[in-house]
Design a protein around this motif. Structure first.
Motif, PDB file in Angstrom:
ATOM      1  N   GLN A  79       0.846  -1.188   0.000  1.00  0.00           N
ATOM      2  CA  GLN A  79       0.000   0.000   0.000  1.00  0.00           C
ATOM      3  C   GLN A  79       0.887   1.247   0.000  1.00  0.00           C
ATOM      4  O   GLN A  79       1.852   1.325   0.750  1.00  0.00           O
ATOM      5  CB  GLN A  79      -0.909   0.024   1.234  1.00  0.00           C
ATOM      6  CG  GLN A  79      -1.821  -1.185   1.340  1.00  0.00           C
ATOM      7  CD  GLN A  79      -2.710  -1.107   2.565  1.00  0.00           C
ATOM      8  OE1 GLN A  79      -3.515  -0.197   2.688  1.00  0.00           O
ATOM      9  NE2 GLN A  79      -2.534  -2.060   3.473  1.00  0.00           N
ATOM     10  N   CYS A  80       0.563   2.203  -0.855  1.00  0.00           N
ATOM     11  CA  CYS A  80       1.327   3.442  -0.971  1.00  0.00           C
ATOM     12  C   CYS A  80       0.374   4.626  -1.040  1.00  0.00           C
ATOM     13  O   CYS A  80      -0.765   4.507  -1.534  1.00  0.00           O
ATOM     14  CB  CYS A  80       2.203   3.448  -2.232  1.00  0.00           C
ATOM     15  SG  CYS A  80       3.464   2.156  -2.290  1.00  0.00           S
ATOM     16  N   ALA A  81       0.869   5.768  -0.558  1.00  0.00           N
ATOM     17  CA  ALA A  81       0.112   7.012  -0.726  1.00  0.00           C
ATOM     18  C   ALA A  81       0.090   7.380  -2.202  1.00  0.00           C
ATOM     19  O   ALA A  81       1.081   7.191  -2.920  1.00  0.00           O
ATOM     20  CB  ALA A  81       0.753   8.117   0.105  1.00  0.00           C
ATOM     21  N   HIS A  82      -1.044   7.905  -2.668  1.00  0.00           N
ATOM     22  CA  HIS A  82      -1.209   8.304  -4.059  1.00  0.00           C
ATOM     23  C   HIS A  82      -1.526   9.793  -4.114  1.00  0.00           C
ATOM     24  O   HIS A  82      -2.435  10.264  -3.428  1.00  0.00           O
ATOM     25  CB  HIS A  82      -2.322   7.506  -4.737  1.00  0.00           C
ATOM     26  CG  HIS A  82      -1.901   6.131  -5.166  1.00  0.00           C
ATOM     27  ND1 HIS A  82      -1.439   5.194  -4.267  1.00  0.00           N
ATOM     28  CD2 HIS A  82      -1.853   5.553  -6.394  1.00  0.00           C
ATOM     29  CE1 HIS A  82      -1.129   4.074  -4.932  1.00  0.00           C
ATOM     30  NE2 HIS A  82      -1.374   4.283  -6.226  1.00  0.00           N
ATOM     31  N   CYS A  83      -0.754  10.509  -4.940  1.00  0.00           N
ATOM     32  CA  CYS A  83      -0.983  11.945  -5.069  1.00  0.00           C
ATOM     33  C   CYS A  83      -0.335  12.443  -6.349  1.00  0.00           C
ATOM     34  O   CYS A  83       0.754  11.987  -6.727  1.00  0.00           O
ATOM     35  CB  CYS A  83      -0.408  12.700  -3.861  1.00  0.00           C
ATOM     36  SG  CYS A  83      -0.477  14.504  -4.003  1.00  0.00           S
ATOM     37  N   LEU A  84      -0.978  13.360  -7.020  1.00  0.00           N
ATOM     38  CA  LEU A  84      -0.431  14.086  -8.164  1.00  0.00           C
ATOM     39  C   LEU A  84      -0.953  15.502  -8.043  1.00  0.00           C
ATOM     40  O   LEU A  84      -2.140  15.758  -8.234  1.00  0.00           O
ATOM     41  CB  LEU A  84      -0.852  13.457  -9.489  1.00  0.00           C
ATOM     42  CG  LEU A  84      -0.311  14.148 -10.743  1.00  0.00           C
ATOM     43  CD1 LEU A  84       1.203  14.053 -10.793  1.00  0.00           C
ATOM     44  CD2 LEU A  84      -0.922  13.540 -12.003  1.00  0.00           C
ATOM     45  N   SER A  85      -0.065  16.439  -7.693  1.00  0.00           N
ATOM     46  CA  SER A  85      -0.524  17.785  -7.369  1.00  0.00           C
ATOM     47  C   SER A  85       0.504  18.806  -7.811  1.00  0.00           C
ATOM     48  O   SER A  85       1.716  18.567  -7.734  1.00  0.00           O
ATOM     49  CB  SER A  85      -0.773  17.905  -5.859  1.00  0.00           C
ATOM     50  OG  SER A  85      -1.072  19.235  -5.500  1.00  0.00           O
ATOM     51  N   THR A  86       0.030  19.978  -8.254  1.00  0.00           N
ATOM     52  CA  THR A  86       0.917  21.093  -8.561  1.00  0.00           C
ATOM     53  C   THR A  86       1.225  21.901  -7.304  1.00  0.00           C
ATOM     54  O   THR A  86       2.021  22.836  -7.354  1.00  0.00           O
ATOM     55  CB  THR A  86       0.280  22.014  -9.616  1.00  0.00           C
ATOM     56  OG1 THR A  86      -1.004  22.431  -9.158  1.00  0.00           O
ATOM     57  CG2 THR A  86       0.135  21.282 -10.940  1.00  0.00           C
ATOM     58  N   GLY A  87       0.591  21.571  -6.197  1.00  0.00           N
ATOM     59  CA  GLY A  87       0.908  22.179  -4.908  1.00  0.00           C
ATOM     60  C   GLY A  87       1.691  21.204  -4.060  1.00  0.00           C
ATOM     61  O   GLY A  87       2.627  20.565  -4.539  1.00  0.00           O
ATOM     62  N   ARG A  88       1.280  21.044  -2.816  1.00  0.00           N
ATOM     63  CA  ARG A  88       1.922  20.077  -1.934  1.00  0.00           C
ATOM     64  C   ARG A  88       0.970  18.921  -1.668  1.00  0.00           C
ATOM     65  O   ARG A  88      -0.225  19.137  -1.445  1.00  0.00           O
ATOM     66  CB  ARG A  88       2.318  20.739  -0.603  1.00  0.00           C
ATOM     67  CG  ARG A  88       3.489  21.701  -0.722  1.00  0.00           C
ATOM     68  CD  ARG A  88       3.911  22.188   0.656  1.00  0.00           C
ATOM     69  NE  ARG A  88       5.085  23.037   0.584  1.00  0.00           N
ATOM     70  CZ  ARG A  88       6.339  22.593   0.562  1.00  0.00           C
ATOM     71  NH1 ARG A  88       6.557  21.288   0.604  1.00  0.00           N
ATOM     72  NH2 ARG A  88       7.347  23.426   0.489  1.00  0.00           N
ATOM     73  N   CYS A  89       1.503  17.715  -1.698  1.00  0.00           N
ATOM     74  CA  CYS A  89       0.680  16.569  -1.355  1.00  0.00           C
ATOM     75  C   CYS A  89       0.378  16.602   0.140  1.00  0.00           C
ATOM     76  O   CYS A  89       1.269  16.884   0.952  1.00  0.00           O
ATOM     77  CB  CYS A  89       1.402  15.261  -1.708  1.00  0.00           C
ATOM     78  SG  CYS A  89       1.487  14.928  -3.481  1.00  0.00           S
TER      79      CYS A  89
END
Length: 458
Positions: A79-89
Motif C-alpha cells: 500500500q502506498c500514498a497516491h498523489c499528483l498535485s501542482t501544490g503540496r501533497c
C-alpha cells in the motif's frame, strides 16, 4: 518509467480488462522467539478481496540478536500514498493497494520547464523499482526539460521571473505595465522577489521633493546610495576570483562577476589580474571593484619576471564609465605575453612551487630541470593586499638573474599593494662563495629572531 504514473502524468485513464478481483490472505504477525523455536508455522484466517488488477504479496522480516529473534509477517498487498498535485501533497494522502509487480512506494517532485511552461508536480504512488528514477533518466521531452528530486529535506531551486526596468516618464504616463520575458534558476533556499522604486520630481523623475535623513537606503534587495557631490558616481563590477592549476599562461580563464558596487563620488572602476607561473603550476588572482587615485581610462599589461623560468605578469585597467571593468577572460592578458621558442633543458635543478600560504614553499616541493638561460633558484613570499584581497603567496622556481625580487622591487600592481620577502637566490650547483654563505647565515639569524625560530628555508 512506471506505467501507472506515466498514465497519471499524461492525464489518461482506462479500465483494465475484465479480470476477476483476487482474494488474498490478510493479516500481520509480530513476536519475539528463541532461535531454537525456528522455523515457525502460521496460518492466516482472514481474507480480503482486492481491486481488479491488483495482486497478492507476502512480507517477512527476521531480526536475530543472540538467542532471540524478532519475526514480522505481513501477507497482503503493498500500500502506498497516491498523489499528483501542482501544490503540496497532503500528509494524509489517500493510501491505495498497489498492483501486482510493484514493490516500492515513490515520493518525489518533478520540475517541468519549457517555453511558457513552469510547473512543479508532487508525485506519490507505486513503483516496480526503488530509488528516484521515475523517468528512467529522461531529462528532455521535446522542448520540455524535466528535473526530478526525491529528497524532501532539500527543496528544488526556484525559477523566478528575472529582469530590470529603468526609465524616466512623465507623471501623466503612469500607471505602467511591464512583462518580464526572462527566467532565472535561483540557488537552493533562495526565494523570488519584486522591488519597485518610484522617485518623483515635479512632472518627471528621478529626483526628490522631500528631505533625506540617511545617505543609504535599503529597498528590498536594492541598496540606494545618495551623494550631493558634483562629481559622478560610478557603478562598477565587483568581485574576487583566483585560480590555481597548470598552464594558465596558455589556457585562458573565463570569469564574470555577478555583483556590482556603487562607488563613492570621484572613484573609478578597476580590474587587476596578477599571473604567476612556475612551470608545473600557475596562479591567477583577479579582482574587480572601485578605486581612486589613478589616472582614468588607463590600461596596462606588464611583465615583471620571465618569460624564461618563473613568469610574473599583470593586467590593470582603470576606467570612468559605468560597468567598464567588464573583462570576462584572462586572454586579455595572455595575448600580450611574449612567446619565445621553448628553451632547451639546462643543468640547473630547482624546487617548483606557487601556493597561497603564510610560509615559504615546502622542502618537499617537486624539483624540476630548469630551462637553459636560468642560473639561480628563487624561493620567497609576495604579500598582496588590495581590491578586497589580502594574502601571502609563496613562490619557488628558476630565475635568470641572481635577484631577491621577482617584481623588480615594485610596490604597486594595479589595485594591489605588494611587498616581497625574497630569500637569497641559490647559486648553481657547486661550492657557494664565502660571501654568499655569510649573507645566508646572517639572514638566517635575523629571520630566526624575527620569526621566533618558526621560519622555513627552501
Amino acid at each position: 518509467m512506471s506505467s501507472l504514473l506515466v498514465l497519471a502524468l499524461l492525464g489518461v485513464t482506462f479500465m483494465l480488462p475484465g479480470r476477476q478481483a483476487l482474494l488474498c490472505n490478510w493479516g500481520t504477525y509480530k513476536a519475539v522467539h528463541n532461535v531454537s523455536e525456528l522455523p515457525l508455522q502460521w496460518t492466516v484466517k482472514l481474507q480480503k478481496e482486492c481491486d481488479r488488477g491488483w495482486g497478492c504479496h507476502d512480507s517477512v522480516m527476521l531480526i536475530e540478536n543472540g538467542p532471540s529473534a524478532l519475526l514480522v509477517l505481513s501477507p497482503g498487498s503493498l500500500q502506498c500514498a497516491h498523489c499528483l498535485s501542482t501544490g503540496r501533497c497532503p500528509e494524509d494522502a489517500t493510501v491505495k493497494v498497489c498492483p501486482k509487480g510493484t514493490t516500492h512506494c515513490y515520493k518525489g517532485e518533478l520540475l517541468v520547464t519549457g517555453e511558457n511552461i513552469l510547473t512543479r508536480l508532487q508525485v506519490q504512488g507505486c513503483m516496480s523499482q526503488p530509488g528516484c528514477n521515475l523517468l528512467n533518466g529522461t531529462q528532455d521531452i521535446g522542448p520540455v526539460m524535466v528535473k526530478e528530486s526525491c529528497d524532501s529535506r532539500r527543496r528544488q531551486a526556484l525559477f523566478c521571473q528575472f529582469g530590470r526596468y529603468k526609465e524616466v516618464h512623465n507623471i501623466s504616463e503612469l500607471h505602467l505595465q511591464w512583462t518580464v520575458k526572462s527566467q532565472k534558476e535561483c540557488d537552493r533556499g533562495w526565494g523570488c522577489h519584486d522591488s519597485l522604486m518610484l522617485i518623483r520630481n515635479g512632472e518627471k523623475g528621478p529626483g526628490m521633493q522631500s528631505p533625506t535623513f540617511s545617505p543609504y537606503w535599503d529597498i528590498g534587495p536594492v541598496m540606494v546610495k545618495e551623494s550631493c557631490d558634483s562629481r559622478r558616481t560610478l557603478i562598477c563590477h565587483k568581485g574576487i576570483s583566483f585560480h590555481m592549476t597548470g598552464n594558465l599562461t596558455y589556457t585562458p580563464v573565463d570569469w564574470t562577476s555577478d555583483f556590482t558596487k556603487t562607488c563613492d563620488a570621484g572613484q573609478l572602476c578597476q580590474e587587476t589580474m596578477l599571473l604567476i607561473d612556475v612551470g608545473l603550476k600557475s596562479l591567477l588572482l583577479w579582482t574587480k571593484g572601485c578605486s581612486q587615485g589613478e589616472a582614468p581610462d588607463s590600461q596596462t599589461t606588464s611583465m615583471h619576471a620571465g618569460p624564461i623560468g618563473v613568469l610574473v605578469a599583470s593586467y590593470t585597467h582603470f576606467c570612468s564609465s559605468d560597468l567598464c571593468n567588464g573583462a570576462s577572460s584572462s586572454s586579455i592578458l595572455l595575448k600580450s605575453l611574449p612567446r619565445p621558442a621553448a628553451p632547451a633543458p639546462g643543468d640547473l635543478h630547482c624546487s617548483s612551487c606557487v601556493q597561497l600560504t603564510s610560509g615559504s614553499c615546502s622542502d618537499y616541493s617537486p624539483t624540476i630541470v630548469c630551462p637553459k638561460g636560468t642560473t639561480h633558484c628563487y624561493n620567497g613570499n609576495i604579500h598582496i593586499q588590495g581590491g578586497g584581497l589580502t594574502t601571502p603567496v609563496a613562490v619557488a622556481g628558476c630565475v635568470a638573474q641572481p635577484s631577491t625580487s621577482l617584481l623588480n622591487h615594485s610596490k604597486n600592481i594595479g589595485i594591489f599593494s605588494v611587498h616581497e620577502d625574497g630569500l637569497f637566490p641559490v647559486p648553481p650547483t657547486g661550492a657557494a662563495p664565502a660571501t654568499f654563505l655569510t649573507q645566508v647565515m646572517g639572514l638566517g639569524l635575523a629571520l630566526a629572531l624575527w620569526c621566533g625560530g618558526l621560519c622555513l628555508f627552501g
